[in-house]
Design an enzyme around this catalytic site. Structure first.
Site, short mmCIF file in Angstrom:
data_model
loop_
_atom_site.label_atom_id
_atom_site.label_comp_id
_atom_site.label_asym_id
_atom_site.label_seq_id
_atom_site.Cartn_x
_atom_site.Cartn_y
_atom_site.Cartn_z
N LEU A 28 37.47 10.89 29.06
CA LEU A 28 38.22 10.70 30.30
C LEU A 28 39.57 11.41 30.24
O LEU A 28 40.31 11.44 31.22
CB LEU A 28 38.45 9.19 30.54
CG LEU A 28 37.20 8.35 30.80
CD1 LEU A 28 37.55 6.87 30.86
CD2 LEU A 28 36.52 8.78 32.10
N LYS A 77 39.17 13.06 13.78
CA LYS A 77 40.54 12.53 13.64
C LYS A 77 41.02 12.54 12.19
O LYS A 77 42.20 12.72 11.92
CB LYS A 77 40.61 11.10 14.18
CG LYS A 77 40.56 11.02 15.69
CD LYS A 77 40.83 9.60 16.14
CE LYS A 77 40.65 9.47 17.63
NZ LYS A 77 41.10 8.18 18.15
N ARG A 163 31.92 -5.53 7.41
CA ARG A 163 30.61 -5.59 6.75
C ARG A 163 30.70 -4.92 5.38
O ARG A 163 30.27 -5.47 4.38
CB ARG A 163 29.60 -4.86 7.65
CG ARG A 163 28.22 -4.76 7.11
CD ARG A 163 27.32 -4.13 8.14
NE ARG A 163 27.70 -2.75 8.47
CZ ARG A 163 27.08 -2.01 9.37
NH1 ARG A 163 26.06 -2.50 10.04
NH2 ARG A 163 27.48 -0.77 9.61
P1 ATR Z 1 35.97 4.05 14.76
O1 ATR Z 1 36.34 5.41 14.30
O2 ATR Z 1 35.95 3.88 16.26
O3 ATR Z 1 36.78 2.97 14.12
P2 ATR Z 1 33.78 3.79 12.92
O4 ATR Z 1 34.61 4.47 11.89
O5 ATR Z 1 32.38 4.24 13.12
O6 ATR Z 1 34.45 3.84 14.36
O7 ATR Z 1 33.80 2.22 12.53
C1 ATR Z 1 32.93 1.32 13.10
C2 ATR Z 1 33.06 -0.05 12.42
O8 ATR Z 1 32.09 -0.90 13.02
C3 ATR Z 1 32.81 -0.02 10.93
O9 ATR Z 1 33.76 -0.84 10.30
C4 ATR Z 1 31.41 -0.63 10.81
O10 ATR Z 1 31.19 -1.38 9.65
P3 ATR Z 1 30.91 -0.65 8.22
O11 ATR Z 1 32.25 -0.18 7.75
O12 ATR Z 1 30.33 -1.73 7.37
O13 ATR Z 1 29.95 0.46 8.52
C5 ATR Z 1 31.39 -1.58 11.98
N1 ATR Z 1 30.01 -1.84 12.43
C6 ATR Z 1 29.23 -1.02 13.17
N2 ATR Z 1 28.02 -1.61 13.39
C7 ATR Z 1 28.06 -2.82 12.79
C8 ATR Z 1 27.13 -3.91 12.68
N3 ATR Z 1 25.92 -3.86 13.23
N4 ATR Z 1 27.52 -5.01 11.99
C9 ATR Z 1 28.74 -5.08 11.42
N5 ATR Z 1 29.67 -4.08 11.50
C10 ATR Z 1 29.34 -2.98 12.18
#
Ligand code: ATR
Length: 291
Positions: A28, A77, A163
């Site tokens: 956006l 990033k 997680r």
């Molecule tokens: P961003 O850059 O927007 O922060 P990201 O780096 O992909 O996105 O981070 C996504 C977060 O969502 C991560 O902390 C991920 O957990 P992990 O570090 O264990 O991978 C969390 N996440 C995504 N799907 C999940 C799920 N089904 N259950 C628990 N945590 C989840």
């Protein structure tokens, strides 16, 4: 409300700004940045430049020749830092940049996500992080910016639940500020119970809500009735926010944070502190998706 189509005139003198990322179909930022460029009648334009990862590593350093300034979004990033000549302290701690400007030929990176987040909570939702107990769910790049913002705003405590426990711990060791209680936990019901009860502000930074069918692991059963619940996802109302609303909790999403981070980027490039309401209206009125 009436549509306000930005009027952008491009000629050989127009300065180029934009956003790089992959994919970029849903961004956006061009709507609001071009809206403000037209509003302030600036000789510039802002365009999305989708760069695949194999092209990114070959071109990142040379972006200085194509842009006067640009935003960086997922998944670059963090990686963009490797190609910059200089970064600010916040970007260094967060480990990510979302805004780059060019000064004397140098690529200089900064991070306006954390400021956009802190401003939005305070100004759009009237929620101060100062002396509050903050619970952050997730430990990706967005969580790092929120964690930094909470520490900057002198929160009382900032807990990260994730997680993958090691990623949460890494944020604590990279960013923690003196005098602020910080620690990492896992996401078992047991670990979350005490924190959910003690938290004043609960921030979801996980990507779980992107899938409309997936339910969040977090339970609102024991959450304090005065807690404020925030989800960075703004494309739709997530199940996480729906659950919070069922418990009559106050809630917010990341749409205005998006505008405020963009406003800080705009200020870096054009030295104008833009009219936030106007900037927001360009997204709200011209966007094809329902936000
Ligand atoms: P961003 O850059 O927007 O922060 P990201 O780096 O992909 O996105 O981070 C996504 C977060 O969502 C991560 O902390 C991920 O957990 P992990 O570090 O264990 O991978 C969390 N996440 C995504 N799907 C999940 C799920 N089904 N259950 C628990 N945590 C989840």
């Amino acid at each position: 409300m009436q549509k306000q189509n930005p009027k952008i005139y491009i000629d050989g003198n127009s300065k180029r700004y934009g956003i790089i990322g992959y994919p970029l179909k849903h961004t956006l930022s061009p709507l609001m940045q071009n809206g403000m460029i037209s509003y302030y009648k600036l000789p510039a334009f802002y365009f999305p430049l989708e760069i695949s990862p194999d092209v990114f590593c070959k071109t990142a350093k040379n972006l200085r020749y194509f842009f006067e300034g640009f935003n960086v979004t997922v998944p670059y990033k963090e990686a963009m830092i490797n190609y910059l000549d200089e970064i600010c302290i916040a970007s260094k701690k967060i480990g990510a940049v979302n805004t780059v400007y060019i000064k004397n030929g140098d690529l200089i990176g900064t991070n306006t996500d954390w400021k956009g987040f802190a401003d939005s909570l305070l100004l759009d939702y009237k929620v101060s992080l100062k002396d509050k107990n903050i619970l952050i769910l997730g430990a990706g790049g967005s969580a790092r910016a929120c964690f930094y913002a909470a520490c900057q705003q002198n929160a009382k405590s900032v807990i990260i639940a994730n997680r993958t426990f090691d990623k949460a711990e890494k944020i604590i060791s990279d960013i923690s500020f003196k005098g602020i209680k910080t620690y990492a936990i896992g996401i078992s019901a047991n670990e979350l119970r005490k924190e959910s009860h003690n938290s004043d502000v609960i921030i979801n930074t996980t990507s779980i809500g992107l899938n409309k069918k997936e339910n969040h692991y977090f339970s609102f059963k024991e959450v304090n009735s005065k807690a404020f619940v925030y989800d960075l996802i703004y494309s739709h109302e997530t199940n996480f926010i729906k659950e919070a609303k069922k418990r009559k909790l106050n809630t917010g999403n990341g749409l205005k944070m998006l505008v405020r981070q963009g406003a800080y980027s705009f200020e870096y490039w054009f030295n104008i502190n833009p009219d936030i309401k106007k900037m927001f209206s360009f997204i709200k009125n011209n966007n094809q998706r329902k936000l």
